[in-house]
Design a protein around this motif. Structure first.
Motif, PDB file in Angstrom:
ATOM      1  N   PHE A 102      -0.340  -7.715  -5.517  1.00 27.03           N
ATOM      2  CA  PHE A 102       1.236  -8.100  -5.111  1.00 27.03           C
ATOM      3  C   PHE A 102       1.661  -6.069  -5.160  1.00 27.03           C
ATOM      4  O   PHE A 102       2.719  -6.518  -4.590  1.00 27.03           O
ATOM      5  N   LYS A 103       1.869  -5.926  -6.251  1.00 26.76           N
ATOM      6  CA  LYS A 103       2.154  -4.266  -6.441  1.00 26.76           C
ATOM      7  C   LYS A 103       1.789  -3.641  -5.229  1.00 26.76           C
ATOM      8  O   LYS A 103       1.960  -2.352  -5.259  1.00 26.76           O
ATOM      9  N   ILE A 104      -0.694  -3.735  -5.027  1.00 28.26           N
ATOM     10  CA  ILE A 104      -0.969  -3.126  -4.606  1.00 28.26           C
ATOM     11  C   ILE A 104       0.009  -2.895  -2.994  1.00 28.26           C
ATOM     12  O   ILE A 104       0.117  -2.574  -1.938  1.00 28.26           O
ATOM     13  N   ILE A 105       0.094  -4.405  -2.678  1.00 27.85           N
ATOM     14  CA  ILE A 105       0.854  -4.411  -0.815  1.00 27.85           C
ATOM     15  C   ILE A 105       2.364  -4.011  -1.001  1.00 27.85           C
ATOM     16  O   ILE A 105       2.470  -3.532   0.174  1.00 27.85           O
ATOM     17  N   LYS A 106       3.144  -4.071  -2.423  1.00 28.48           N
ATOM     18  CA  LYS A 106       4.551  -3.423  -2.072  1.00 28.48           C
ATOM     19  C   LYS A 106       4.425  -1.677  -2.491  1.00 28.48           C
ATOM     20  O   LYS A 106       5.892  -1.746  -1.039  1.00 28.48           O
ATOM     21  N   ASP A 107       3.478  -1.423  -2.726  1.00 30.27           N
ATOM     22  CA  ASP A 107       3.218   0.054  -2.540  1.00 30.27           C
ATOM     23  C   ASP A 107       3.093   0.483  -1.236  1.00 30.27           C
ATOM     24  O   ASP A 107       3.010   1.842  -0.818  1.00 30.27           O
ATOM     25  N   VAL A 108       1.603  -0.152  -0.730  1.00 30.85           N
ATOM     26  CA  VAL A 108       1.580  -0.373   0.665  1.00 30.85           C
ATOM     27  C   VAL A 108       2.770   0.406   1.757  1.00 30.85           C
ATOM     28  O   VAL A 108       2.540   0.525   2.195  1.00 30.85           O
ATOM     29  N   LEU A 115      -3.610   2.591   3.917  1.00 27.63           N
ATOM     30  CA  LEU A 115      -4.281   1.326   4.626  1.00 27.63           C
ATOM     31  C   LEU A 115      -5.453   1.502   3.750  1.00 27.63           C
ATOM     32  O   LEU A 115      -6.171   0.225   3.533  1.00 27.63           O
ATOM     33  N   VAL A 116      -5.779   2.348   3.272  1.00 25.35           N
ATOM     34  CA  VAL A 116      -7.491   2.391   2.766  1.00 25.35           C
ATOM     35  C   VAL A 116      -7.416   1.742   1.688  1.00 25.35           C
ATOM     36  O   VAL A 116      -8.788   0.920   1.164  1.00 25.35           O
ATOM     37  N   LYS A 117      -6.259   1.650   0.566  1.00 23.75           N
ATOM     38  CA  LYS A 117      -6.005   1.289  -0.721  1.00 23.75           C
ATOM     39  C   LYS A 117      -6.097  -0.375  -0.233  1.00 23.75           C
ATOM     40  O   LYS A 117      -6.771  -1.496  -0.718  1.00 23.75           O
ATOM     41  N   LEU A 118      -5.638  -0.902   1.292  1.00 21.34           N
ATOM     42  CA  LEU A 118      -5.943  -2.404   1.208  1.00 21.34           C
ATOM     43  C   LEU A 118      -7.829  -2.920   2.563  1.00 21.34           C
ATOM     44  O   LEU A 118      -7.759  -3.731   2.050  1.00 21.34           O
ATOM     45  N   ARG A 119      -8.501  -2.260   1.997  1.00 21.65           N
ATOM     46  CA  ARG A 119     -10.499  -2.000   2.736  1.00 21.65           C
ATOM     47  C   ARG A 119     -10.824  -3.291   2.110  1.00 21.65           C
ATOM     48  O   ARG A 119     -10.684  -4.379   2.155  1.00 21.65           O
ATOM     49  N   TYR A 120     -10.450  -3.623   0.554  1.00 22.37           N
ATOM     50  CA  TYR A 120     -11.534  -3.969   0.193  1.00 22.37           C
ATOM     51  C   TYR A 120     -10.140  -5.749  -0.878  1.00 22.37           C
ATOM     52  O   TYR A 120     -11.092  -6.661  -1.308  1.00 22.37           O
ATOM     53  N   LEU A 121      -9.359  -5.422  -0.200  1.00 22.69           N
ATOM     54  CA  LEU A 121      -8.110  -6.713  -1.282  1.00 22.69           C
ATOM     55  C   LEU A 121      -8.093  -7.764  -0.879  1.00 22.69           C
ATOM     56  O   LEU A 121      -7.931  -7.921   0.540  1.00 22.69           O
ATOM     57  N   GLN A 122      -8.300  -8.919  -1.277  1.00 22.58           N
ATOM     58  CA  GLN A 122      -8.312 -10.081  -0.619  1.00 22.58           C
ATOM     59  C   GLN A 122      -7.269 -10.758  -1.151  1.00 22.58           C
ATOM     60  O   GLN A 122      -6.295 -11.424  -1.633  1.00 22.58           O
TER      61      GLN A 122
END
Length: 262
Positions: A64-70, A86-93
């Motif tokens: 939730f926090k990663i998506i919010k920050d992205v 966008l790179v932060k989303l590579r392995y996020l399920q």
């Protein structure tokens, strides 16, 4: 005096436990995800205390926090910042990730588009095939972006991507574009591409493209594995080590321990 003080402390503790935590009362319990989730102390009282509970809660709130920050970072004026987000989303399920990446294919900067396309391809996001296919034939789509679209469609491997890649291959492309297209068709593995691939093997002026087209035909027929199949097989071999090999290693370790004890 001491007895009175102890009774007061006990009463105060009971009142503190009886009063509901304000964050819990306002947001209705754990798992809802709030703007306070970045504060590690904001959800105290929602779960039982303990290291395991804290780790579990952090793991649930991290996506939730990663998506919010992205989402916030993607509003930055600097394309390099948007790429790094966008790179932060590579392995996020998370089900929202692929939609964020798909939306980013419309970014005004080609570097951001390419990064979104490449990550969608690596994630094998089938839902991205229709918008990728449409984008492939827009006049406004840059040639380098089209090249990455074709490669991504090959990595995804969805049969829906076969026709768009075939149409791309039928256009007057340079050697690199044709080679990427025939490789993608081999990865997709659709029988619809067999006729076109045979034509490329027989007529293309590039030896490299002809070789790739021949390999693509072998992938379609099952004579050669796709890159995806190779990866799955490699991952499987790492996880499923034969029992006899595991036992042999254990025996070897046991023997070394015995030798050390002598």
């Amino acid at each position: 005096m001491t007895i009175t003080r102890n009774l007061f402390a006990t009463f105060a503790l009971g009142v503190a436990l009886a009063v509901p935590h304000p964050a819990f009362a306002q947001y209705g319990g754990q798992g809802l995800g709030s703007a306070l989730s970045s504060n590690p102390m904001s959800h105290q009282g929602q779960v039982k205390p303990g290291v395991d509970d804290m780790a579990s809660r952090a793991a649930q709130e991290t996506p939730f926090k990663i998506i919010k920050d992205v989402k916030l970072g993607l509003k930055d004026a600097d394309p390099a910042v948007r790429v790094s987000e966008l790179v932060k989303l590579r392995y996020l399920q998370d089900p929202e990730v692929n939609q964020i990446l798909t939306n980013s294919m419309s970014d005004p900067d080609a570097r951001v588009k390419i990064k979104a396309i490449d990550i969608l391809g690596a994630r094998e996001a089938n839902q991205a095939v229709p918008p990728m296919s449409s984008m492939l034939f827009l006049r406004s789509t840059e040639p380098i972006v089209k090249l990455h679209l074709v490669a991504a469609l090959g990595r995804i491997g969805d049969a829906q991507g076969a026709m768009p890649v075939m149409q791309y291959l039928g256009e007057d492309q340079d050697e690199r574009g044709r080679g990427t297209a025939v490789f993608a068709l081999g990865e997709i593995g659709s029988d619809k591409a067999v006729g076109l691939l045979n034509t490329v093997v027989a007529e293309d002026q590039s030896q490299m493209v002809r070789r790739l087209a021949q390999e693509a035909l072998q992938k379609v027929s099952g004579q050669l594995p796709t890159e995806r199949a190779k990866k799955v097989a490699a991952d499987s071999s790492k996880q499923d080590e034969p029992t006899d090999q595991k036992l042999a290693k254990l025996r070897e370790m046991d023997k070394k321990m015995q030798d050390m004890e002598r």
